[in-house]
Design a protein around this motif. Structure first.
Motif, PDB file in Angstrom:
ATOM      1  N   PRO A 245      -1.385   2.723  -5.502  1.00 42.64           N
ATOM      2  CA  PRO A 245      -2.866   2.112  -6.809  1.00 42.64           C
ATOM      3  C   PRO A 245      -3.466   2.046  -5.416  1.00 42.64           C
ATOM      4  N   GLN A 246      -4.549   1.762  -6.030  1.00 45.10           N
ATOM      5  CA  GLN A 246      -5.980   1.302  -5.633  1.00 45.10           C
ATOM      6  C   GLN A 246      -5.860   0.025  -5.671  1.00 45.10           C
ATOM      7  N   ILE A 247      -5.860  -0.828  -4.545  1.00 46.10           N
ATOM      8  CA  ILE A 247      -6.548  -2.685  -4.290  1.00 46.10           C
ATOM      9  C   ILE A 247      -7.805  -3.373  -4.229  1.00 46.10           C
ATOM     10  N   MET A 248      -8.166  -3.998  -4.722  1.00 50.44           N
ATOM     11  CA  MET A 248      -9.244  -5.028  -4.494  1.00 50.44           C
ATOM     12  C   MET A 248      -9.265  -5.687  -3.435  1.00 50.44           C
ATOM     13  N   GLN A 249     -10.592  -5.442  -2.599  1.00 51.39           N
ATOM     14  CA  GLN A 249     -11.218  -6.608  -2.110  1.00 51.39           C
ATOM     15  C   GLN A 249     -10.756  -7.662  -2.541  1.00 51.39           C
ATOM     16  N   ASN A 250     -10.301  -8.436  -1.738  1.00 48.35           N
ATOM     17  CA  ASN A 250     -10.099 -10.515  -1.322  1.00 48.35           C
ATOM     18  C   ASN A 250      -9.314 -10.456  -2.883  1.00 48.35           C
ATOM     19  N   ARG A 251      -8.222  -9.680  -3.326  1.00 48.66           N
ATOM     20  CA  ARG A 251      -7.687  -9.884  -4.042  1.00 48.66           C
ATOM     21  C   ARG A 251      -5.777  -9.404  -4.046  1.00 48.66           C
ATOM     22  N   LEU A 252      -5.139 -10.454  -4.097  1.00 50.27           N
ATOM     23  CA  LEU A 252      -3.558 -10.368  -3.662  1.00 50.27           C
ATOM     24  C   LEU A 252      -3.149  -8.926  -4.106  1.00 50.27           C
ATOM     25  N   ALA A 253      -2.391  -8.356  -3.298  1.00 44.13           N
ATOM     26  CA  ALA A 253      -1.956  -7.210  -3.320  1.00 44.13           C
ATOM     27  C   ALA A 253      -0.457  -7.032  -3.406  1.00 44.13           C
TER      28      ALA A 253
ATOM     29  N   SER B 222       2.256  -6.101   1.258  1.00 48.59           N
ATOM     30  CA  SER B 222       1.192  -7.312  -0.075  1.00 48.59           C
ATOM     31  C   SER B 222       0.267  -8.666   1.280  1.00 48.59           C
ATOM     32  N   GLY B 223      -0.342  -9.166   0.700  1.00 49.34           N
ATOM     33  CA  GLY B 223      -1.596  -9.734   1.254  1.00 49.34           C
ATOM     34  C   GLY B 223      -2.671  -9.580   0.317  1.00 49.34           C
ATOM     35  N   THR B 224      -3.743 -10.316   1.223  1.00 45.88           N
ATOM     36  CA  THR B 224      -4.806  -9.758   0.512  1.00 45.88           C
ATOM     37  C   THR B 224      -5.533  -8.860   1.759  1.00 45.88           C
ATOM     38  N   PRO B 225      -6.132  -7.461   0.749  1.00 46.18           N
ATOM     39  CA  PRO B 225      -6.875  -6.665   2.040  1.00 46.18           C
ATOM     40  C   PRO B 225      -8.814  -8.043   2.044  1.00 46.18           C
ATOM     41  N   THR B 226      -8.775  -7.820   2.474  1.00 49.88           N
ATOM     42  CA  THR B 226     -10.256  -8.747   3.533  1.00 49.88           C
ATOM     43  C   THR B 226     -11.355  -7.342   3.892  1.00 49.88           C
ATOM     44  N   SER B 227     -10.905  -5.967   3.802  1.00 52.42           N
ATOM     45  CA  SER B 227     -11.834  -4.574   4.174  1.00 52.42           C
ATOM     46  C   SER B 227     -11.388  -3.764   3.488  1.00 52.42           C
ATOM     47  N   TYR B 228     -12.686  -3.048   2.248  1.00 50.87           N
ATOM     48  CA  TYR B 228     -12.589  -1.907   1.903  1.00 50.87           C
ATOM     49  C   TYR B 228     -12.305  -0.437   1.847  1.00 50.87           C
ATOM     50  N   GLY B 229     -11.739   0.642   1.951  1.00 49.49           N
ATOM     51  CA  GLY B 229     -12.074   1.717   2.508  1.00 49.49           C
ATOM     52  C   GLY B 229     -10.719   1.875   1.992  1.00 49.49           C
ATOM     53  N   SER B 230     -10.293   2.935   2.837  1.00 57.08           N
ATOM     54  CA  SER B 230      -9.785   4.500   2.405  1.00 57.08           C
ATOM     55  C   SER B 230      -9.299   4.102   3.877  1.00 57.08           C
ATOM     56  N   TYR B 231      -7.692   3.859   4.330  1.00 56.68           N
ATOM     57  CA  TYR B 231      -6.510   3.800   5.285  1.00 56.68           C
ATOM     58  C   TYR B 231      -5.567   4.627   4.557  1.00 56.68           C
ATOM     59  N   THR B 232      -4.935   5.678   6.532  1.00 56.31           N
ATOM     60  CA  THR B 232      -4.230   6.105   6.265  1.00 56.31           C
ATOM     61  C   THR B 232      -2.867   6.366   7.633  1.00 56.31           C
ATOM     62  N   PHE B 233      -1.967   5.776   6.994  1.00 51.31           N
ATOM     63  CA  PHE B 233      -0.053   5.137   7.550  1.00 51.31           C
ATOM     64  C   PHE B 233       0.338   5.606   7.213  1.00 51.31           C
ATOM     65  N   THR B 234       1.460   5.837   8.190  1.00 49.48           N
ATOM     66  CA  THR B 234       2.653   6.176   8.129  1.00 49.48           C
ATOM     67  C   THR B 234       3.817   5.322   8.713  1.00 49.48           C
TER      68      THR B 234
ATOM     69  N   VAL C   2      -8.651   0.953  -0.866  1.00 50.03           N
ATOM     70  CA  VAL C   2      -9.141  -0.365  -1.130  1.00 50.03           C
ATOM     71  C   VAL C   2     -10.477  -1.035  -1.910  1.00 50.03           C
ATOM     72  N   VAL C   3     -10.872  -0.942  -2.992  1.00 50.16           N
ATOM     73  CA  VAL C   3     -12.197  -1.237  -3.862  1.00 50.16           C
ATOM     74  C   VAL C   3     -12.956  -1.889  -2.629  1.00 50.16           C
ATOM     75  N   GLN C   4     -14.063  -1.985  -3.235  1.00 48.79           N
ATOM     76  CA  GLN C   4     -14.682  -3.149  -2.988  1.00 48.79           C
ATOM     77  C   GLN C   4     -14.760  -4.136  -4.410  1.00 48.79           C
ATOM     78  N   ALA C   5     -14.839  -5.088  -3.562  1.00 52.49           N
ATOM     79  CA  ALA C   5     -14.947  -6.801  -4.568  1.00 52.49           C
ATOM     80  C   ALA C   5     -15.930  -6.469  -5.090  1.00 52.49           C
ATOM     81  N   LEU C   6     -16.967  -6.343  -6.035  1.00 50.23           N
ATOM     82  CA  LEU C   6     -18.410  -6.494  -6.537  1.00 50.23           C
ATOM     83  C   LEU C   6     -18.784  -8.133  -6.759  1.00 50.23           C
ATOM     84  N   ASN C   7     -19.711  -8.419  -6.727  1.00 51.54           N
ATOM     85  CA  ASN C   7     -21.026  -9.742  -6.353  1.00 51.54           C
ATOM     86  C   ASN C   7     -21.604 -10.298  -7.747  1.00 51.54           C
ATOM     87  N   SER C   8     -20.603 -10.726  -8.585  1.00 56.73           N
ATOM     88  CA  SER C   8     -21.149 -10.721  -9.578  1.00 56.73           C
ATOM     89  C   SER C   8     -21.494 -12.206 -10.165  1.00 56.73           C
TER      90      SER C   8
END
Length: 94
Positions: A3-11, A56-68, A86-92
């Motif tokens: 699934p997509q996850i959000m930057q600066n949110r626990l995954a 698990s953890g809290t991703p601090t950078s957004y983007g697409s990451y490919t790994f094996t 990882v979807v960029q967090a919106l500053n609201s």
């Protein structure tokens, strides 16, 4: 697929497998996870341990990451490539 996850949110994403003859040992064999995210083996009280690993953890950078991910069980191993978005967090102001 992951699934997509959000930057600066626990995954917390389980990685499951079936089969094998012994305890599962998981590792990232190529590529990289986003900063702040790790691959954690399950903690079991008995053997063999075939519980899922977790991203698990809290991703601090957004983007697409490919790994094996490579899974070893006894003398067998299998690898699978994943792409994690990882979807960029919106500053609201709200």
């Amino acid at each position: 697929s992951l699934p997509q996850i959000m930057q600066n949110r626990l995954a917390d994403i389980p990685l499951q497998a079936q089969g094998g003859t012994d305890t599962y040992f998981w590792r990232i064999s190529s590529g990289a996870l986003p900063s702040g995210l790790t691959l954690k083996d399950a903690v079991c009280l008995s053997s063999p341990c075939k519980a899922p690993a977790r991203l698990s953890g809290t991703p601090t950078s957004y983007g697409s990451y490919t790994f094996t991910v490579t899974l070893r069980s006894g003398d067998e191993s299998i690898s699978k490539e994943f792409t994690l978005v990882v979807v960029q967090a919106l500053n609201s102001p709200y």
